[in-house]
Design a protein around this motif. Sequence first.
Motif, short mmCIF file in Angstrom:
data_model
loop_
_atom_site.label_atom_id
_atom_site.label_comp_id
_atom_site.label_asym_id
_atom_site.label_seq_id
_atom_site.Cartn_x
_atom_site.Cartn_y
_atom_site.Cartn_z
N HIS A 191 0.90 -1.12 0.08
CA HIS A 191 0.03 -0.13 0.14
C HIS A 191 0.98 1.43 0.02
CE1 HIS A 191 -2.12 -3.16 1.82
NE2 HIS A 191 -3.36 -2.77 1.08
N ILE A 195 -0.10 4.61 -1.26
CA ILE A 195 -0.45 6.12 -1.64
C ILE A 195 0.15 6.89 -0.51
CG2 ILE A 195 -2.64 7.24 -1.73
CD1 ILE A 195 -4.12 5.07 -2.98
N THR A 227 -1.64 -3.68 10.19
CA THR A 227 -1.10 -4.12 11.26
C THR A 227 -0.12 -5.16 11.29
OG1 THR A 227 -3.17 -5.03 11.30
CG2 THR A 227 -3.00 -3.06 12.93
N THR A 228 -0.34 -5.96 10.50
CA THR A 228 0.55 -7.06 10.15
C THR A 228 1.85 -6.90 9.80
OG1 THR A 228 -0.71 -7.63 8.26
CG2 THR A 228 -1.36 -8.79 10.40
N MET A 282 3.47 -3.54 10.21
CA MET A 282 3.95 -2.36 11.01
C MET A 282 5.21 -2.79 11.81
SD MET A 282 1.13 -0.95 13.05
CE MET A 282 0.79 -1.71 14.74
N ALA A 298 -1.12 4.64 8.71
CA ALA A 298 -2.43 4.66 9.38
C ALA A 298 -2.50 3.93 10.74
CB ALA A 298 -3.72 4.33 8.42
N PRO A 299 -1.95 2.73 11.10
CA PRO A 299 -2.21 1.94 12.07
C PRO A 299 -1.08 2.31 13.14
CG PRO A 299 -1.13 0.68 10.40
CD PRO A 299 -1.55 1.83 9.85
N LEU A 300 -0.21 3.50 12.72
CA LEU A 300 1.07 3.66 13.88
C LEU A 300 0.50 4.73 14.76
CD1 LEU A 300 2.37 2.33 11.30
CD2 LEU A 300 4.33 3.85 11.87
N ASN A 301 1.22 4.96 15.76
CA ASN A 301 1.13 6.23 16.64
C ASN A 301 2.66 6.50 17.03
OD1 ASN A 301 1.40 4.56 18.79
ND2 ASN A 301 -0.57 4.79 19.69
N PHE A 358 4.12 3.86 18.79
CA PHE A 358 4.70 2.73 18.40
C PHE A 358 6.08 3.34 17.68
CE2 PHE A 358 5.44 0.66 14.35
CZ PHE A 358 5.18 -0.44 14.44
#
Lengths: 232, 512
Positions: free
Chosen positions: A118, A120, A167-168, A170, A196-199, A202
């Motif tokens: 992914h 973009i 998530t799998t 990252m 997107a799934p990070l913060n 993380f």
Amino acid sequence: MAEDYDDDELILAELDDEELVAQMHDDLYDGLKDEIVEGVNILLERGWGADKVLTEALVEGMRIVGVDFRDGILFVPEVLLAANAMKGGMAILRPLLAETGAKPIGKMVIGTVKGDIHDIGKNLVTMMMEGAGFEVIDLGINNSVDDYLNALEEHKPDILGMSALLTTTMPYMKVVIDALVEKGIREDYIVLVGGAPLNEEFGKAVGADAYCRDAASASSTGVAMVQQRQAA
Amino acid sequence: MSERQARRGGGRDSKRAARQVSQTKQAAFIERRIPYFELLDEASLALIEDNADTLLEEIGIDFRDDPEALSLLKAGGADIQGERVRFPRGLCRSIIQATAPKEFIQHARNPERSTVIGGRRMVLAPAYGSPFVRDLDKGRRYASIEDFRNFVKLAYMSPGLHHSGGTVCEPVDLPVNKRHFDMIYSHLKYSDKPFMGSVTHHSRAQDTVDMAKIVFGEAFATNNCVTTSLINANSPMTYDDTMLGALKVYARNMQATVISPFILSGAMSPVTVVGTATQILAEALAGMAFAQLVRPGAPVVFGTFSSAVSMQSGAPTFGGPEPSLVMYTVAALARRLGVPFRSGGGLCASKLADAQAAYEAANTLQTAALAGVNFMLHTAGWLEGGLVMGYEKFMMDVDQANMLSVLLGGVDMSENGQALEAFREVGPGKHFLGAAHTQRNFETAFYRSTLADNNSFEQWTEEGGQDMAQRANTQWKRVLADYELPPMDPAIDEALLEFIAKRKADFPDKDY
């Protein structure tokens, strides 16, 4: 379309330096690549140094673009055009900057991590970094530790950027950063991560220098960290 | 002396018990009794189909890193150049219509919960895929396996939800290559509703099938659909080897797949409604035809996740009118093709269970119901564009979902529904509250929200002046406290745990 300017009338070469630079800020804002290339060439012919053209005409113009993007005045497709115009100007300036030994704004290697195709978000970051005057080496998608290590070795960038949507995938960022630590080269690079799934938590946990929540913050964070490092 | 007479029953205790639970009865699905909302006429739908054929013939779809997929597609009549697959006009449609079932039963381990996906039915499942969870007490945080179990339990306890879902949240605390064991086990153990399998690696899909066989029996699970799994296209116009690998495992085992283009319009599809619908149709046709080439007759669902991106920031947006127009359009296209349709959900971009969350979600839920969605993933819990599974939002969405069964139930035209008798009894200038007709019907006459507060200002104030999120907070805690494990044959439980222990020991933990 009603516009409050008429570009048929305007001859860039007839403007004085101050007016030309102001016009180039507007042309960057409007994403006019040919006009930016022309403007850069005129300033160079008038004896301006490449670094002065870069700083006063292009970087300042893109700073204004960045502000209005942040404020929701400029839309993404317009920023893409502006960045593309910036890229056109940089193509002329980059070899001249290298000749004079002036410090380039920065260089970045970027790619999505192994298992993740992914891209973009990664492509938007590339666009924004180029808009900020960076040279970006885009490794594309699905990069292994070796892909990143080879690119760092070859291009010696200031920044390594990694992105993931899943998530799998990252957690693979940690695998890459651990490899840098193991080879004793972690401190040679600024590592930025995003997706997107990070913060923030993380980003810290995997050992990155920063988590960037979107393309605009990746570019402002990248620029600030490289400047800090160059000043140190 | 005669013994003291036993009490008649009824009275306060039984009524208090009856009135404090949701009036929604657990069903296997919602039976639709109202028409579909048809947005476009025949000529417009035919034009989109024609354009999708042009896309498939001229531009094609990438099937990446899966040589076996390419040879299957080639044998099926597609033109292969590198990884680009182009389909002669009408090929995908004819492959799908020849063998894909129009509707199918997905069996649950409790036969009463076995559901039917397709036709005039609607099946509701919780949200899927969030790495984060949020509640009022602890805020936003990465999800854990404990959160996962909680959401399986909440879905099990929600009569308006017919399905346990799949990745109700991502248990980030477990290793990437083994977390699927605990996720599937949670669905099988803590719920008896139908469930979705793992798709993040073909071996994890196989583990899902093998665990289902332990529960349903080898012979039964070989010949019947016992799991439905989500296969996303990597829009625009791409399928990747991870998704194709999982798809092949499920199709070969006669298990259902939801073939879902994932569209954030503007970034992953053109900005227009028709352009987006065309791309969705083309991608779904290619994926579903591929599933039929892998195993003719394997159940497939035409999936659609369609939202838009903000042109100002690039961020996904939800609940707007354009994605609703897309959903109505694609639902009609799926009916014309003759396969079940998945879309909808309580979608929103809000960070909190607030007004934005509620109205964006309501827009999409209502659209899904009117459009004719058969399988609705993301019905409950969705926050922040799917990044967050919200505990309070889950309860709010469940309330909305419960309403859909009433709406789709349509209008009662019976003699009782006509209520002439009530007019005769009451007459002008009186009220209906005590009429015999009302006495017979009041209890189920109107949907009673499980969360809305309709009391006077004074009563609401006395009861703490709580907003909906606070009431939902109390509610999910009470539901979890009331949860009781559905019965399971201990031998099956033991066999599942044994399988998991053995498989986990087969290879080391890895985070990719």
